[in-house]
Scaffold this motif. Structure first.
Motif, PDB file in Angstrom:
ATOM      1  N   UNK A 102       0.817  -1.222   0.000  1.00  0.00           N
ATOM      2  CA  UNK A 102       0.000   0.000   0.000  1.00  0.00           C
ATOM      3  C   UNK A 102       0.846   1.266   0.000  1.00  0.00           C
ATOM      4  N   UNK A 103       2.049   1.216   0.584  1.00  0.00           N
ATOM      5  CA  UNK A 103       2.878   2.424   0.625  1.00  0.00           C
ATOM      6  C   UNK A 103       3.487   2.733  -0.734  1.00  0.00           C
ATOM      7  N   UNK A 104       3.571   1.726  -1.611  1.00  0.00           N
ATOM      8  CA  UNK A 104       4.019   1.952  -2.981  1.00  0.00           C
ATOM      9  C   UNK A 104       5.511   1.946  -3.208  1.00  0.00           C
ATOM     10  N   UNK A 105       6.310   1.767  -2.160  1.00  0.00           N
ATOM     11  CA  UNK A 105       7.766   1.859  -2.286  1.00  0.00           C
ATOM     12  C   UNK A 105       8.477   0.513  -2.332  1.00  0.00           C
ATOM     13  N   UNK A 132       7.279  -3.542   9.704  1.00  0.00           N
ATOM     14  CA  UNK A 132       7.387  -2.654   8.537  1.00  0.00           C
ATOM     15  C   UNK A 132       8.136  -1.370   8.891  1.00  0.00           C
ATOM     16  N   UNK A 133       7.925  -0.857  10.087  1.00  0.00           N
ATOM     17  CA  UNK A 133       8.649   0.343  10.515  1.00  0.00           C
ATOM     18  C   UNK A 133      10.150   0.066  10.621  1.00  0.00           C
ATOM     19  N   UNK A 134      10.512  -1.081  11.201  1.00  0.00           N
ATOM     20  CA  UNK A 134      11.927  -1.447  11.308  1.00  0.00           C
ATOM     21  C   UNK A 134      12.550  -1.579   9.922  1.00  0.00           C
ATOM     22  N   UNK A 135      11.828  -2.207   9.020  1.00  0.00           N
ATOM     23  CA  UNK A 135      12.304  -2.371   7.649  1.00  0.00           C
ATOM     24  C   UNK A 135      12.518  -1.018   6.981  1.00  0.00           C
ATOM     25  N   UNK A 136      11.552  -0.142   7.136  1.00  0.00           N
ATOM     26  CA  UNK A 136      11.634   1.202   6.561  1.00  0.00           C
ATOM     27  C   UNK A 136      12.827   1.973   7.117  1.00  0.00           C
ATOM     28  N   UNK A 137      13.068   1.856   8.422  1.00  0.00           N
ATOM     29  CA  UNK A 137      14.196   2.557   9.037  1.00  0.00           C
ATOM     30  C   UNK A 137      15.519   2.044   8.487  1.00  0.00           C
ATOM     31  N   UNK A 138      15.591   0.741   8.229  1.00  0.00           N
ATOM     32  CA  UNK A 138      16.825   0.196   7.659  1.00  0.00           C
ATOM     33  C   UNK A 138      17.085   0.768   6.278  1.00  0.00           C
ATOM     34  N   UNK A 139      16.075   0.776   5.426  1.00  0.00           N
ATOM     35  CA  UNK A 139      16.278   1.219   4.050  1.00  0.00           C
ATOM     36  C   UNK A 139      16.446   2.733   3.935  1.00  0.00           C
ATOM     37  N   UNK A 140      16.146   3.468   4.994  1.00  0.00           N
ATOM     38  CA  UNK A 140      16.401   4.915   4.985  1.00  0.00           C
ATOM     39  C   UNK A 140      17.641   5.269   5.805  1.00  0.00           C
ATOM     40  N   UNK A 141      18.445   4.258   6.136  1.00  0.00           N
ATOM     41  CA  UNK A 141      19.727   4.496   6.784  1.00  0.00           C
ATOM     42  C   UNK A 141      19.655   4.878   8.248  1.00  0.00           C
TER      43      UNK A 141
END
Length: 364
Positions: A19-22, A319-328
């Motif tokens: 849903x976030x599209x990224x 999902x938040x942990x994953x997002x934080x990883x990919x944004x450094x």
């Protein structure tokens, strides 16, 4: 992203990322029925997969940047080993202590930019992030109490409980040894003991020792806290009956039978509520102070589907942990503990809105 396991939580993770599209997702499961039940856009590719070992996974994972295991804890080391061989990062939801140790050993071989992050759910997971954040506010930390419960909103049986997540995980929580710190020293406590009662918003609850929810926080805070405990929250009377079943009737020694009884007698519900209660006491600016953070999160609609509170919080946390990883915003190599995640970065992440909206942190 590869997501292995298309059950309730794995499907939820896929839906949120879609849903976030990224993210583009390869969702894998051994059941075609589970895969067919997952709705989503063309960004979700579905693939049947029977895991026979790490070798069968490596070719699939080499096309991905990371893999999430939403499988049972027993298969996680195989997936982590395949991730290590494929050179990609690994995330899971396990609450099992031995599995986490196995992931840690695999993570020690990580290449630059490759991380291994187990325990990315609610407890262990978010509870360790908020617990460590609160601990940092004290000049000297005396006592840190972590309490979490996933409860039916409308209990109707004598156990005052319905199944809201993994039955096997629940049984492990009630039967395995519990990590804690007492008088500054690491100890193992007996599950179902340490009964305490409290009230929140006019409702009476009880809490007792359970395994796994503390994650690795007892290792991180050893030597920095006098007392550290994790307990599971239930409605009053639950612990007495569970102790009767597991200890008096010795069903804790017959876990397969206990699982069968639970899944036959206790209905699954998505009308649940998650309670999170963290209390810390210690010295701040020369004064003995207490800080409490309480959160209550209810089931609700996510898109066109109705999700349980434990489903929302667990999937959102990963999902938040994953997002934080990919944004450094996580460490960029090796084994990562949940308490290494910055609380403010987590709580302000787009996937963590369920925690932020429900938070009611009380002042000092």
């Amino acid at each position: 992203m590869a997501i292995i396991g298309a059950g309730r939580i794995g499907a939820s993770i896929a839906r949120l990322l879609d849903d976030c599209g990224d993210y583009r997702i390869i969702l894998m499961d051994q059941s075609s029925h589970s895969l067919d039940a997952v709705n989503g856009s063309r960004r979700i590719e579905k693939q049947l997969l029977e895991i026979s070992g790490s070798a069968c996974l490596k070719p699939v994972l080499q096309a991905c940047d990371a893999v999430v295991s939403a499988c049972g804890y027993d298969i996680n080391p195989v997936i982590a080993e395949a991730a290590a061989e494929a050179g990609i990062s690994y995330f899971d939801l396990t609450e099992d202590n031995e599995t986490t140790h196995a992931i840690k050993l695999i993570g020690e071989r990580a290449a630059s930019g490759q991380v291994f992050v187990p325990q990315c759910g609610l407890a262990p997971g978010f509870i360790g992030i908020v617990g460590f954040h609160m601990a940092q506010q004290f000049d000297r930390l005396d006592n840190l109490k972590l309490r979490v419960g996933a409860l039916p909103e409308f209990p109707t049986n004598n156990l005052m409980y319905n199944l809201t997540w993994s039955t096997q995980g629940l049984i492990n929580e009630y039967c395995n040894p519990c990590h804690a710190i007492r008088a500054g020293r690491y100890v193992e406590l007996t599950p179902l003991e340490g009964l305490e009662t409290f009230s929140l918003d006019g409702i009476s609850y009880e809490a007792f020792n359970t395994s796994g929810g503390l994650g690795t926080l007892y290792e991180t805070l050893q030597g920095r806290v006098s007392d550290l405990t994790y307990k599971t929250i239930r409605y009053k009377g639950h612990q007495y009956l569970m102790n009767f079943l597991i200890n008096d009737l010795k069903l804790g020694e017959q876990r397969d039978l206990l699982k069968q009884i639970f899944e036959t007698a206790l209905a699954v519900t998505r009308q649940d509520v998650v309670l999170i209660l963290v209390t810390a006491t210690g010295i701040i600016d020369g004064k003995f102070m207490q800080i409490t953070d309480s959160r209550k999160i209810y089931h609700g609609d996510v898109g066109s589907e109705h999700w349980g509170a434990i489903q929302i919080t667990t999937a959102a946390s990963l999902c938040a942990i994953l997002d934080l990883f990919f944004t450094g915003k996580l460490p960029l190599q090796g084994y990562v503990r949940q308490e290494q995640v910055d609380f403010d970065e987590f709580i302000n992440n787009r996937f963590a809105s369920c925690y932020k909206a429900a938070g009611r942190p009380h002042g000092k």
